[in-house]
Design an enzyme around this catalytic site. Sequence first.
Site, PDB file in Angstrom:
ATOM      1  N   HIS A  85       0.928  -1.259   0.021  1.00  0.00           N
ATOM      2  CA  HIS A  85       0.261   0.000   0.323  1.00  0.00           C
ATOM      3  C   HIS A  85       1.134   1.399  -0.229  1.00  0.00           C
ATOM      4  CE1 HIS A  85      -2.349  -2.760   2.348  1.00  0.00           C
ATOM      5  NE2 HIS A  85      -3.430  -2.468   2.369  1.00  0.00           N
ATOM      6  N   ASP A 109       1.959   2.195   3.916  1.00  0.00           N
ATOM      7  CA  ASP A 109       3.442   0.854   4.201  1.00  0.00           C
ATOM      8  C   ASP A 109       4.885   2.129   4.177  1.00  0.00           C
ATOM      9  OD1 ASP A 109       1.284  -0.890   4.162  1.00  0.00           O
ATOM     10  OD2 ASP A 109       1.181  -2.147   2.597  1.00  0.00           O
TER      11      ASP A 109
HETATM   12  C1  XLS Z   1      -7.939  -6.832   4.031  1.00  0.00           C
HETATM   13  C2  XLS Z   1      -7.368  -7.149   3.048  1.00  0.00           C
HETATM   14  C3  XLS Z   1      -6.069  -6.613   2.942  1.00  0.00           C
HETATM   15  C4  XLS Z   1      -6.159  -5.752   1.018  1.00  0.00           C
HETATM   16  C5  XLS Z   1      -4.821  -4.436   0.645  1.00  0.00           C
HETATM   17  O1  XLS Z   1      -8.515  -7.417   5.161  1.00  0.00           O
HETATM   18  O2  XLS Z   1      -7.421  -8.583   2.929  1.00  0.00           O
HETATM   19  O3  XLS Z   1      -4.368  -6.336   3.099  1.00  0.00           O
HETATM   20  O4  XLS Z   1      -5.604  -6.672   0.653  1.00  0.00           O
HETATM   21  O5  XLS Z   1      -5.716  -3.273   1.232  1.00  0.00           O
END
Ligand code: XLS
Length: 438
Positions: A101, A104
């Site tokens: 992200h 991140d």
């Molecule tokens: C949350 C999601 C997240 C997505 C990316 O539950 O799995 O991690 O994969 O935003």
Amino acid sequence: MSGYFDHIDPIKFEGKDSDNDFAFKYYDKDKMLMGKTMAEHLRVAVCYWHNFCWDGFDVFGGGTFNRPWHGGSNDRTSAEAKTDVAFDFFARLGNPFFTFHDVDAMAEAQTPREHVDNLAHIVDYIEGKMGETGTKLLWGTANMFSHPRFMAGASTNPNPNVAAFAALQVKHALEATHRLGGAGYVLWGGREGYDTILNTKVGQEMEQLGRFVSMVVEHKHKIGFKGDIWIEPKPHEPTKHQYDRDVGTVYGFLKAYGLENEVGVNIEPNHATLAGHNFEHEVEMANALGIFGSIDFNRGDPQNGWDTDQFPNDLRENTMALYYILKGGGFKNGGSNFDAKVRRQSRDADDLFHAHIGAMDLLARALENAVAMIENDKLGAFRDQRYAGWESGLGKKMLDGKATLEEMSDYCLDKNESPAPVSGRQEYLENVVTQAVK
Ligand code: XLS
Ligand code: NI
Ligand code: NI
């Protein structure tokens, strides 16, 4: 900051008789199966957020992990240090891809301008690391759920200025993904849903979401991004009701906004189980609807009802998921991202390796099982024979849109016999699966 993983040598394939806990027993990246290497089939990705950002906090207590790059201010220097650690990990594990992200990886921003600048700074830095290590980007995304501004949703927020902030983040995360050569871009709903109907205009929010996803697609074409866009279904958590609850719901949404040929799905097994489905159901549903994209491999806990994001370890479940993925033609731009986190007590560098080595070995075994099942495809043969009646005669006529209700009624009256029940052979088919899971 790197040095954290120095005691761990690059992970190699040593075969199933190896006793080395830091070696692959099954993940043999160059092994050929159905005309592709194992690495090409699986397209394994390691995620940033669970491994390099989360410090082990939960709702009852603070961080537990021994991660020297955490703590202090999240400035550009620490963002670079985190990137060094992440790429050091990728280089030692040998995963071909990573996922992230925007927030991140970048230094924390206080203003929209700072957001754009800090992201651009870390994208430059990541680009250099990708060049050094050869690790590629599977997909990028924007985090539009952690910051308090998004507490009532991103594009579905009652305040259009919050939707504008979401647009800023997606625009720049999509452009960063494009620049880094990403194969896909993920939109997970995050807080695109609601907690109480008492303060929510559901129709209005869905309209906002439909227009927002359309704008993302328009921008993708404008900048010439050739990768895929995937929505990641999840039924609830963080909000009680999420608009992208499962593959079927996402398809209905895409159809309503004319996006079904533009956007696919990123399926996560723990989200499937939260929606009351199993993993294979979601994969087959996506295949049937023509929107299968990528997988966030993980697992839930059968005794509780939230997104525990544990590393996958069920060979039967993953064999069947890969069987259906391969039957659908396998991964194209998508791949096997581990959206999974080690438990809070697994605080050491070694634990990150044990988790990923185990998961990659599991997928390797599941893939080999799935390939063997396809080579002697008893399940496929049984299903084909079960539906063979629809390939000719009245069945075909109905599917071709050439039969009428009246004609089918007359057909029954002419024959004047009730169709005989036929066994579904469930136990036999379960035996076929049990025998294939090795
Ligand atoms: C949350 C999601 C997240 C997505 C990316 O539950 O799995 O991690 O994969 O935003
Ligand atoms: Ni996910
Ligand atoms: Ni999840």
